[in-house]
Design a protein around this motif. Structure first.
Motif, mmCIF file in Angstrom:
data_model
loop_
_atom_site.group_PDB
_atom_site.id
_atom_site.type_symbol
_atom_site.label_atom_id
_atom_site.label_comp_id
_atom_site.label_asym_id
_atom_site.label_seq_id
_atom_site.Cartn_x
_atom_site.Cartn_y
_atom_site.Cartn_z
ATOM 1 N N HIS A 1 42.689 6.653 -2.042
ATOM 2 C CA HIS A 1 41.338 7.063 -2.397
ATOM 3 C C HIS A 1 40.423 7.646 -1.325
ATOM 4 C CE1 HIS A 1 42.217 4.633 -6.305
ATOM 5 N NE2 HIS A 1 42.788 3.766 -5.341
ATOM 6 N N LEU A 2 40.023 9.069 -1.701
ATOM 7 C CA LEU A 2 39.035 9.448 -0.727
ATOM 8 C C LEU A 2 37.622 9.153 -1.077
ATOM 9 C CD1 LEU A 2 38.746 11.728 1.445
ATOM 10 C CD2 LEU A 2 38.186 13.188 -0.507
ATOM 11 N N ILE A 3 37.174 8.492 0.022
ATOM 12 C CA ILE A 3 35.897 7.871 0.125
ATOM 13 C C ILE A 3 34.830 8.975 0.829
ATOM 14 C CG2 ILE A 3 34.131 6.272 0.978
ATOM 15 C CD1 ILE A 3 36.609 5.213 -0.559
ATOM 16 N N ARG A 4 33.860 9.370 -0.276
ATOM 17 C CA ARG A 4 32.879 10.697 -0.095
ATOM 18 C C ARG A 4 31.587 10.332 0.454
ATOM 19 N NH1 ARG A 4 34.789 15.742 -2.008
ATOM 20 N NH2 ARG A 4 36.949 15.465 -3.093
ATOM 21 N N GLY A 5 31.334 8.985 0.198
ATOM 22 C CA GLY A 5 29.842 8.291 0.678
ATOM 23 C C GLY A 5 28.748 9.545 0.076
ATOM 24 N N LEU A 6 28.881 10.180 -0.923
ATOM 25 C CA LEU A 6 27.701 10.901 -1.389
ATOM 26 C C LEU A 6 26.713 10.107 -2.059
ATOM 27 C CD1 LEU A 6 29.937 13.610 -3.217
ATOM 28 C CD2 LEU A 6 28.929 13.748 -1.076
ATOM 29 N N GLU A 7 25.423 10.761 -1.585
ATOM 30 C CA GLU A 7 24.129 10.306 -2.134
ATOM 31 C C GLU A 7 24.013 8.784 -2.163
ATOM 32 O OE1 GLU A 7 24.331 11.520 -6.257
ATOM 33 O OE2 GLU A 7 23.606 13.747 -5.882
ATOM 34 N N GLY A 8 24.293 8.105 -1.031
ATOM 35 C CA GLY A 8 24.270 6.711 -0.508
ATOM 36 C C GLY A 8 25.219 5.787 -1.379
ATOM 37 N N GLY A 9 26.453 6.464 -1.760
ATOM 38 C CA GLY A 9 27.299 5.647 -2.755
ATOM 39 C C GLY A 9 28.592 5.048 -1.778
ATOM 40 N N LEU A 10 28.166 5.146 -0.511
ATOM 41 C CA LEU A 10 29.301 4.380 0.302
ATOM 42 C C LEU A 10 29.884 3.093 0.057
ATOM 43 C CD1 LEU A 10 31.387 5.148 3.018
ATOM 44 C CD2 LEU A 10 29.508 4.211 4.242
ATOM 45 N N LEU A 11 28.611 2.198 -0.013
ATOM 46 C CA LEU A 11 28.890 0.771 -0.263
ATOM 47 C C LEU A 11 29.664 0.815 -1.746
ATOM 48 C CD1 LEU A 11 28.709 -2.121 0.473
ATOM 49 C CD2 LEU A 11 26.461 -1.952 -0.344
ATOM 50 N N THR A 12 29.173 1.476 -2.558
ATOM 51 C CA THR A 12 29.668 1.190 -3.997
ATOM 52 C C THR A 12 31.285 1.847 -4.154
ATOM 53 O OG1 THR A 12 27.618 1.876 -4.939
ATOM 54 C CG2 THR A 12 29.440 1.959 -6.467
ATOM 55 N N GLU A 13 31.631 2.627 -3.505
ATOM 56 C CA GLU A 13 32.894 3.335 -3.350
ATOM 57 C C GLU A 13 33.870 2.232 -2.598
ATOM 58 O OE1 GLU A 13 33.504 7.807 -2.729
ATOM 59 O OE2 GLU A 13 31.561 7.491 -1.967
ATOM 60 N N LEU A 14 33.484 1.485 -1.464
ATOM 61 C CA LEU A 14 34.315 0.725 -0.838
ATOM 62 C C LEU A 14 34.175 -0.604 -1.201
ATOM 63 C CD1 LEU A 14 33.164 1.690 2.648
ATOM 64 C CD2 LEU A 14 35.515 2.083 1.666
ATOM 65 N N ALA A 15 33.334 -1.000 -2.234
ATOM 66 C CA ALA A 15 33.249 -2.518 -2.792
ATOM 67 C C ALA A 15 34.646 -3.025 -3.273
ATOM 68 C CB ALA A 15 32.443 -2.605 -3.793
ATOM 69 N N PRO A 16 35.316 -1.985 -3.999
ATOM 70 C CA PRO A 16 36.683 -2.375 -4.551
ATOM 71 C C PRO A 16 37.755 -2.917 -3.625
ATOM 72 C CG PRO A 16 36.075 -0.629 -5.754
ATOM 73 C CD PRO A 16 35.126 -0.674 -4.364
ATOM 74 N N PHE A 17 37.665 -2.438 -2.187
ATOM 75 C CA PHE A 17 38.503 -2.805 -1.350
ATOM 76 C C PHE A 17 38.582 -4.114 -0.748
ATOM 77 C CE2 PHE A 17 38.131 1.837 -1.897
ATOM 78 C CZ PHE A 17 39.607 2.264 -2.113
ATOM 79 N N GLY A 18 39.730 -4.685 -0.568
ATOM 80 C CA GLY A 18 39.484 -6.139 0.053
ATOM 81 C C GLY A 18 40.909 -6.651 0.770
ATOM 82 N N GLU A 19 41.114 -7.724 1.049
ATOM 83 C CA GLU A 19 42.471 -8.004 1.777
ATOM 84 C C GLU A 19 43.483 -7.600 0.879
ATOM 85 O OE1 GLU A 19 42.525 -12.618 2.230
ATOM 86 O OE2 GLU A 19 40.654 -12.655 3.004
ATOM 87 N N GLY A 20 44.722 -6.976 1.761
ATOM 88 C CA GLY A 20 45.930 -6.610 1.277
ATOM 89 C C GLY A 20 45.690 -4.941 0.911
ATOM 90 N N ASP A 21 44.333 -4.373 1.438
ATOM 91 C CA ASP A 21 44.237 -3.024 1.086
ATOM 92 C C ASP A 21 44.248 -2.632 2.685
ATOM 93 O OD1 ASP A 21 44.193 -3.245 -1.701
ATOM 94 O OD2 ASP A 21 42.041 -3.558 -1.525
ATOM 95 N N VAL A 22 44.056 -1.198 2.716
ATOM 96 C CA VAL A 22 44.024 -0.435 3.968
ATOM 97 C C VAL A 22 43.094 0.523 4.036
ATOM 98 C CG1 VAL A 22 45.381 0.901 5.521
ATOM 99 C CG2 VAL A 22 46.513 -1.166 4.752
ATOM 100 N N VAL A 23 42.244 0.640 5.144
ATOM 101 C CA VAL A 23 41.523 1.856 5.318
ATOM 102 C C VAL A 23 42.027 2.761 6.503
ATOM 103 C CG1 VAL A 23 39.968 0.714 6.720
ATOM 104 C CG2 VAL A 23 39.157 2.817 5.627
ATOM 105 N N ILE A 24 42.081 4.172 6.338
ATOM 106 C CA ILE A 24 42.563 4.962 7.537
ATOM 107 C C ILE A 24 41.257 5.696 7.616
ATOM 108 C CG2 ILE A 24 43.538 6.558 5.697
ATOM 109 C CD1 ILE A 24 45.619 7.085 8.211
#
Length: 305
Positions: free
Chosen positions: A182-205
């Protein structure tokens, strides 16, 4: 009843076993070091070949510190002596680079027949940057990163401003084989909302070169707090993106151009995704085939007669 351990009986911390571990530990400790130790650490991170083969006095002079400062840095990393510290660099350097095709040298020879210096300088920098990427140390890390990506539930891809092209390329190409990228765009202050579903067992590059984007730092802080493992692609182990990362790729981005080169980062993306498909489950190849079939069925490609 067990007797309490005396200080002499306590297990001593072990020094880092390899160059990557040394670099990671230095990067973690860098913000807390004294100004002199920062100078020493910066030189160590940027000049592994020199550390491997220069005398401690020559390295100290180049780093603009005293030999005792380099010895204190080695001690801080739990090495018994500077020589033991330097052996880690010697082993890594002697492992040597992975062999590359001779085409690069052929192209350089052809290019040298012209008198366009800007063209030549950009070409020289590009070949040098890619050459620094294909080392034995990075080959091992690519395999580790691919396994981390293949084992992830979801993968978030972060890169803003000058590295957005890297993030977009990784997400677009990678999602063809692995739909949970999933590409994280962080548009219009939405960074936290886009990243909220990611947790243990996931990866961010995450991709980031100096000057480092505040949004990228914030994304890594959010994902780290949620237990997400991080793969960081940056320009130096002194980068503020490095602390907390599971795997770090410092890629060369030197260029005569006025903006940092992303060539090495894009090449690394191609290597990582190729490794994932080559060593991943069979369904990754099936995903690629289905994607191509869908695109052709929707008329996405020009069909030649």
């Amino acid at each position: 009843m067990l007797e309490p351990q005396t200080p002499s009986q306590e297990a001593l911390p072990e020094a880092p076993a390899g160059l990557d571990a040394v670099n990671q530990q230095l990067a973690e400790a860098y913000p807390e070091l004294s100004p002199q130790l920062k100078l020493a650490a910066g030189y160590v991170l940027e000049h592994p070949v020199e550390i491997a083969f220069q005398s401690i006095r020559k390295s100290a002079t180049a780093a603009e510190v005293t030999p005792s400062t380099l010895m204190r840095l080695a001690k801080r990393l739990e090495f018994e002596s500077y020589e033991q510290f330097r052996e880690v660099f010697q082993s890594a350097v002697q492992a040597g680079p992975v062999e590359l095709s001779g085409r690069a040298n052929q192209l350089r020879s052809l290019a040298s027949q012209t008198d366009d210096q800007v063209f030549l300088d950009v070409g020289d920098a590009a070949f040098d940057n890619i050459g620094r990427l294909f080392t034995a140390d990075n080959q091992k890390k690519v395999r580790e990163a691919a396994q981390l990506l293949l084992g992830a539930g979801k993968v978030a891809v972060v890169g803003f401003r000058d590295t957005f092209a890297c993030a977009y390329h990784f997400a677009y190409v990678g999602r063809i084989a692995m739909p949970d990228i999933h590409l994280i765009r962080g548009l219009e202050g939405g960074l936290l909302t886009e990243l909220a579903p990611f947790g243990e067992g996931d990866v961010v590059i995450a991709f980031g070169f100096e000057p480092y984007c505040a949004e990228t730092m914030r994304a890594l802080e959010i994902t780290r707090a949620n237990g997400v493992s991080a793969i960081v692609v940056t320009d130096t182990m002194r980068s503020p993106l490095v602390p907390g990362a599971s795997i770090t790729f410092p890629v060369a981005n030197a260029t005569p151009h006025f903006f940092p080169s992303i060539l090495s980062a894009i090449t690394l993306i191609e290597v990582l995704l190729a490794e994932c498909v080559a060593f991943g489950p069979d369904n990754l190849v099936d995903n690629v085939a289905r994607f191509e079939s869908r695109m052709r069925a929707m008329g996405a490609y020009v069909e030649q007669a």
